[in-house]
Design a protein around this motif. Structure first.
Motif, PDB file in Angstrom:
ATOM      1  N   VAL A  15       0.820  -1.208   0.000  1.00 40.09           N
ATOM      2  CA  VAL A  15       0.000   0.000   0.000  1.00 40.09           C
ATOM      3  C   VAL A  15       0.858   1.264   0.000  1.00 40.09           C
ATOM      4  O   VAL A  15       0.504   2.270  -0.630  1.00 40.09           O
ATOM      5  N   ASP A  16       2.007   1.234   0.686  1.00 41.30           N
ATOM      6  CA  ASP A  16       2.876   2.413   0.693  1.00 41.30           C
ATOM      7  C   ASP A  16       3.442   2.683  -0.703  1.00 41.30           C
ATOM      8  O   ASP A  16       3.552   3.841  -1.126  1.00 41.30           O
ATOM      9  N   THR A  23       0.496   9.481  -5.530  1.00 36.80           N
ATOM     10  CA  THR A  23       0.613  10.865  -5.074  1.00 36.80           C
ATOM     11  C   THR A  23       1.874  11.553  -5.585  1.00 36.80           C
ATOM     12  O   THR A  23       1.860  12.756  -5.840  1.00 36.80           O
ATOM     13  N   LYS A  24       2.947  10.803  -5.730  1.00 32.27           N
ATOM     14  CA  LYS A  24       4.216  11.410  -6.133  1.00 32.27           C
ATOM     15  C   LYS A  24       4.458  11.319  -7.627  1.00 32.27           C
ATOM     16  O   LYS A  24       5.016  12.243  -8.233  1.00 32.27           O
ATOM     17  N   LEU A  47      -6.376  -3.747  -2.748  1.00 31.93           N
ATOM     18  CA  LEU A  47      -5.124  -4.273  -3.260  1.00 31.93           C
ATOM     19  C   LEU A  47      -5.290  -5.726  -3.702  1.00 31.93           C
ATOM     20  O   LEU A  47      -6.137  -6.424  -3.156  1.00 31.93           O
ATOM     21  N   PRO A  48      -4.521  -6.191  -4.662  1.00 34.08           N
ATOM     22  CA  PRO A  48      -3.437  -5.490  -5.351  1.00 34.08           C
ATOM     23  C   PRO A  48      -3.945  -4.519  -6.406  1.00 34.08           C
ATOM     24  O   PRO A  48      -5.106  -4.555  -6.794  1.00 34.08           O
ATOM     25  N   VAL A 160      -5.433 -12.203   2.534  1.00 38.65           N
ATOM     26  CA  VAL A 160      -5.223 -10.760   2.649  1.00 38.65           C
ATOM     27  C   VAL A 160      -4.241 -10.321   1.563  1.00 38.65           C
ATOM     28  O   VAL A 160      -3.124 -10.832   1.490  1.00 38.65           O
ATOM     29  N   PRO A 161      -4.611  -9.368   0.683  1.00 39.71           N
ATOM     30  CA  PRO A 161      -3.696  -8.945  -0.382  1.00 39.71           C
ATOM     31  C   PRO A 161      -2.556  -8.106   0.184  1.00 39.71           C
ATOM     32  O   PRO A 161      -2.746  -7.006   0.658  1.00 39.71           O
ATOM     33  N   CYS A 162      -1.386  -8.642   0.172  1.00 40.54           N
ATOM     34  CA  CYS A 162      -0.221  -7.940   0.704  1.00 40.54           C
ATOM     35  C   CYS A 162       1.024  -8.601   0.124  1.00 40.54           C
ATOM     36  O   CYS A 162       0.939  -9.483  -0.714  1.00 40.54           O
ATOM     37  N   GLU A 163       2.171  -8.158   0.576  1.00 40.35           N
ATOM     38  CA  GLU A 163       3.401  -8.792   0.134  1.00 40.35           C
ATOM     39  C   GLU A 163       3.434 -10.239   0.624  1.00 40.35           C
ATOM     40  O   GLU A 163       2.817 -10.576   1.623  1.00 40.35           O
TER      41      GLU A 163
END
Length: 275
Positions: A15-16, A23-24, A47-48, A160-163
């Motif tokens: 998410v980061d 945003t960047k 996510l993803p 859970v969608p994450c790494e």
């Protein structure tokens, strides 16, 4: 930052990383994960995040991220030790959800304790158990709730969608995903370098949509139509401009000039003489 190669394009599982891209670097992508237990909904996705091939190629060209192919490593059968470790992690996640749900149930019970006590006491009075009704306390209700609580693993949220939670390896992809010399990709990259928020325009009969800011906040202001030559057929001109009027956006034709000066943009608006 690393993107995961899936279905020929880049996916973001962190998410980061996604918030940094959005945003960047003004890379939107599209969340494609399931956010509820009742089936997938396009308005409640999570996510993803799937990037388009153009977005993936752009972040690679600009050295914002690297693309990793994990397919070979993730297809390898786990060793017995890895299987045991995974089972322990899985059981730990289930136990954690059970404890969390139990704590939430007890908090909800405490929140409505007055009503619960009144209802239980009335029930005991109707059954003729006056002494038991008078002695009933909030601690008794909480203890009963805790003892009778049961967690059904079928209701657990395990995907859970994450790494990846387990160790894995991958290889860096260096070859391009799209033809970087194509006019469409060069226009996409040029619009992005001009500071625009650019997404696919397929839903509006265009090549791209351009936004004045984050699409979560702003509507698209322009549709972009790519022309292989500066010459636009009258019927195409009328059709595309009328389309832009219907969707309340300005129509931009993008093409490469014959003078070799790069990409040109021509904005065309509909004029109604009756107004």
């Amino acid at each position: 930052m690393y993107l995961t190669l899936l279905n020929g394009t880049g996916y973001v599982f962190n998410v980061d990383d996604y918030m940094e891209l959005r945003t960047k670097h003004r890379i939107m992508g599209a969340p494609v994960g399931t956010a509820n237990t009742k089936g997938w909904s396009p308005n409640q996705s999570n996510l993803p995040v799937e990037l388009t091939k153009f977005e993936t190629q752009l972040v690679l060209d600009e050295h914002i991220a690297k693309l990793v192919d994990k397919s070979e490593a993730l297809k390898v059968a786990p060793t017995p030790d890895e299987a045991v470790e995974w089972k322990a992690q899985f059981d730990s996640r289930i136990a954690g959800q059970s404890e969390t749900l139990k704590a939430e149930k007890l908090r909800e019970t405490e929140r409505y304790m007055d009503k619960i006590l009144a209802g239980k006491r009335n029930k005991l009075v109707k059954q003729g158990q006056l002494d038991k009704a008078a002695a009933l306390r909030s601690e008794d209700v909480l203890n009963e709730m805790a003892q009778n609580f049961k967690f059904d693993p079928q209701n657990a949220l395990v995907e859970v969608p994450c790494e990846h939670l387990c160790r894995h390896s991958g290889k860096i992809i260096s070859h391009p995903l799209v033809d970087t010399s194509s006019l469409k990709y060069r226009i996409f990259k040029d619009l992005w370098k001009r500071g625009k928020f650019v997404t696919s325009g397929d839903a509006f009969g265009a090549d791209f949509l351009v936004y004045p800011g984050d699409p979560l906040i702003y509507h698209a202001s322009h549709i972009v139509i790519i022309q292989e030559t500066p010459i636009i057929k009258p019927l195409d001109l009328v059709a595309k401009v009328r389309l832009s009027v219907i969707v309340n956006k300005s129509c931009v034709f993008a093409y490469e000039g014959d003078d070799g000066a790069g990409i040109h943009y021509q904005t065309v608006t509909w004029c109604n003489p009756s107004k």
